[in-house]
Each structure stands twice: as C-alpha cells, then as structure tokens.
Write an enzyme that holds these catalytic residues in place. Sequence first.
Site, PDB file in Angstrom:
ATOM      1  CG  HIS A 191      -1.885   1.006   1.408  1.00 31.88           C
ATOM      2  ND1 HIS A 191      -1.584   2.306   1.767  1.00 31.88           N
ATOM      3  CD2 HIS A 191      -3.220   0.968   1.241  1.00 31.88           C
ATOM      4  CE1 HIS A 191      -2.706   3.013   1.819  1.00 31.88           C
ATOM      5  NE2 HIS A 191      -3.714   2.226   1.494  1.00 31.88           N
ATOM      6  CG  ASP A 218       0.425  -2.644   6.016  1.00 32.00           C
ATOM      7  OD1 ASP A 218      -0.461  -2.613   6.889  1.00 32.00           O
ATOM      8  OD2 ASP A 218       0.321  -2.072   4.922  1.00 32.00           O
ATOM      9  CD  GLN A 226      -6.765  -4.173   3.554  1.00 34.01           C
ATOM     10  OE1 GLN A 226      -7.768  -4.854   3.776  1.00 34.01           O
ATOM     11  NE2 GLN A 226      -6.847  -2.883   3.330  1.00 34.01           N
ATOM     12  CE  LYS A 271      -7.102   0.015   5.725  1.00 32.47           C
ATOM     13  NZ  LYS A 271      -7.837   0.834   4.787  1.00 32.47           N
ATOM     14  CB  CYS A 286      -3.645   3.377  -1.524  1.00 32.78           C
ATOM     15  SG  CYS A 286      -4.697   4.768  -1.224  1.00 32.78           S
TER      16      CYS A 286
END
Lengths: 404, 122
Positions: A118, A196, A199, A222, A362
């Site tokens: 991202h 990261d 998600q 999220k 993104c």
Amino acid sequence: MIDYRLDFPLLSRRYKKKQLIYFDNAATSPKPEVVIKAVLKYYNFQGANIRRGPNFLAEDATKSFDEARIAVANFIKAKKEEIIFTSGATAGFNFIARTWAEKNLKKGDVVALSIAEHHANIVPWLQLKKKIGIVIKYIELDENYNFSASSLAEIFKDKRLKILSLTQASNVLGYYYDLKDIIKQARSLGVLTIIDAAQSIAHKPLDVKELGADIVIFSAHKMFAPSGVGVLYLRPEILKNLEPFFGGGGMIEEVEEQSFTTTDIPFRFEAGTPNIEGVIGLGAACKYLEKISWKKIEARELEITRYLLSLLDNYPFLNLLGGRDEKKRLPLFSFSFSKIHPHDVADLLGEEAIISRSGHHCAEPLHRYLKIGASLRLSLAFYNTKEEIDSFFKAMEKIKKILS
Amino acid sequence: MNIYARNILDHYKNPRNRGVLKGATVSFKSLNSTCGDQIEIFLKMEGEIIKKINFDGHGCAISIAATSILSEALLEKKASEVLSLDLSAVQSLLGIEISARRHKCALIGLKAIQGALKKLEK
C-alpha cells in the site's frame, strides 16, 4: 445461522428501497453497536482528558483508556507497554521512517518492500530516500502471487539491507502471506522487520510474539473501530532505544526553558491528547471480535470465499486478480475488465446499493506491475452472506448489459 | 436522471473524433491518477479558433462520453472562451447533473483541452 449484520446499524440502511450490501471493508469497516456505545459512553459520562485532572471524571476516562490499551494488547498477544497509539497505520509507517530509520540508516542502505505494498508503506520510504539517499528495492511476486523466492533470496544477499517492510495481506490481491520464515531470516541477518497488518487484522488472529516481527502496524477503522486511531507494536528491544517523534504534553517528565526529559514508555511516544474515544472504541472492537471468536470468523470467511470463487467461472468477464487458493486469501476480490471500466461498474453497483471500490486502491506500483490501469474491489468480512454475493453477480449481469 | 443516460452511453460506445490527429497544432495529455485514466487531446487551430478536436486514451464511460461530446461542441469556439469553461458547462452539455464523485471523470477532457490551449499561449 447468526446474522451478524444485525450488529451493525449502518447495514440496516436502505438505498432506493434496496438493502445496503457493504463490500468495502478493506477501505473501512462498519462499526458494530457495541463500539458505538463504548464511544457514546465516553462522550456522555466521562468526557475528560486522560492522565491530567485530579478528579473522578478524569479518573474514569483514564481507566477506560487504559483498559482499552490492555484489550488491544491482549488481542495481538502483546504487553500493554509495547503498544503505541497513533492516528492510523499511515502514521505508524511515517513514525518509524522518521525515527528509527532516519537515525540508523545511511546513504546507500537498503529498505526492501514487496511490490504489493500500500502507498502508506511506500511513500514514507520514498520521502526518506529523498532526504538521506536510502535505496528502495522491491520483492516481486511469483506465478501464484506469493513473494518470489528468487527475488527474496536476491534481496537477502544485499549486504546493505537494513529494513524489510512487508504487508501481511495485499489490499488488492487478497493474498495472505506467511511471513514467519522471512522474518526469522531477516532477524538472523540483523535486518529490522516491519509488518503491515492493516488488511489482515480483521480477518486472522495475530500473535505478535509468534510472528516474531520487530514492528507491527495497523489501523483501527479497518477492524470495526473508529477512524483516526492506529496501533504501532514494537518489540521492547526496539522500543527502548527509540526517540520520540512528536514532542508536547503527556510525553514529558520535566520541561525547562532549554531542555526536557521524557516520561515512561509508551507515553513518551504519545504526545498530546490522544484520540481517547477512538481508542476506547478500538478496545470494544477487540472484545467484540474475541467474543465471536476467530474460529467462527475464519470459518465464515472461508465459506463466503469458497462460494464466491465457485461462481466466478460463470462470469468470464470478471478477471480475478490474484490466485484462487481459498486458504491463502482473505475474502477480498479485485477484478479487472477488458471492455468495461471499473469506475463505471462501481458507480452502477452503488445504484444497486452495493458498496465496492474502483481505482488502484493506493497500490499504484502493484497495478503497474500487473499491467492494469484500475480494478474493481470487493472486500468482504465475516458478516457478509452468500445471498449478498448472489445479489452482486445479479447486478453485474445487469451492469454488463448497460455498458456493452 | 441516471448518469448512464442514453446519449452518454452512445458517446461512450461510439466515441466521436477518437484517434491521433495528424498535423495537430498542439496536443496535451491529462491524467486521472485515481482511476488510471488518461486522455490525450489533439487540437487543430486557426489563430484563436478551434477547427478540430481529436482525443485518444482510455477512461470510464463518463470521461470518454464527456470528451467525445466536447470534441463536437467546442468546434469553432475561441480559445479564450474555452479556457473560461468549467464543470457547469460540461454538465449542461451532458444534459445531466454529475455527482461530486464523478466530477473528475466529467472534467478530464475539458482539462486536457484547456491544457493544450494553455500550452499554445506560452
């Protein structure tokens, strides 16, 4: 079967007499009633700033905030001191780039990313490149959309590799990467690992100790919590040598005219009044997910993933990006089209009350790597249903007729 | 009214004046990075007057249709006149209200044409 959609007030909304179908959880997720109530409770009954006022109101607010930190720590199997609240995942990456990386990296040192990152895990490194001249390298994907073994080996050979910053799940491909071995190898080479989890956090259990990464970053919004809050987990060894990025109230022990001393970890990294209600909401979201249980969440998501994938062959105009291995993906599906534009599809899906997203999400380098301009993304969550997937395919038939 | 009205779909499916214009006075490329869309405009000028507009590239139905409609509607117009056009002009040419989420799509063609005209001014 429990209908978890009933937990989310937003999902009862209707548009043009049609029931809202929310397939954009990867952009931001709806908030369950328990999270909204936790935020309201703070507004209606506590309302004070934390760790400042010597009264019952401030004490109540501080207690709620601290309990939320414990809930978040438990949720990812960390200790409460290992968690820094930020304003979101993006802030987390910028924080690390501007503190640890800027202090420890020199011109020519390598930061390796995957091509599936991202922008939040790309641009802060590009900014650092501009500032101190680091080199950014990308791990490519193999034919199954996993990180390419040869590309990884190549990166690991680089003597100047200092940071490996990777996503745990692609926000476009839906691929869920098994990072444990990669992290172990990086650690043995003295390379800092940043993961990261923005998600993956709402779809798979996260045990930061088992994962073994130095740093894990994610956003609250999220994972069914308010926006404006992020979590930055750091291994204690990293944390103790880290300089604060923001200076201000709440992070100091003592301030004189020409100098200051900082307070304890993690507070020294949380200057200013934090997003108190957001953090409280995040704590409630963690408890909500734990109450449902990962076993149920994962089983539901596997079921809807399997169902959607099983129907795809009937719609050859939907080119799925990423592999079809149901065990290696989140319930997140992006499509490219040869004749119609994803922007039109997403707009017309909206007219059917189906919320999706079009664009590059993104992740421009990934789209360029895949040689596509834009894609349509459906990102589901445990509460979505097979009936909603049926409605999507029915709407797609209609849209295809309009546009071609 | 639906933004996918018949005249818009007609211009989308059968865009007018599409393709590179040989011997163009000026060309200009406009990008919409969020959608990966790209429209290149070719203008043939006679002094201040636009005599021919062609475009190339790819985009969504709204961006292609709006550019196609402009490529017909702006012929014989003065550069200064076209430079003063904005969203409301495109909306009235399209004959529908464009919601905020599609403003960029509706404007990509006009921006490219204006970009080409500004390039000429320099």
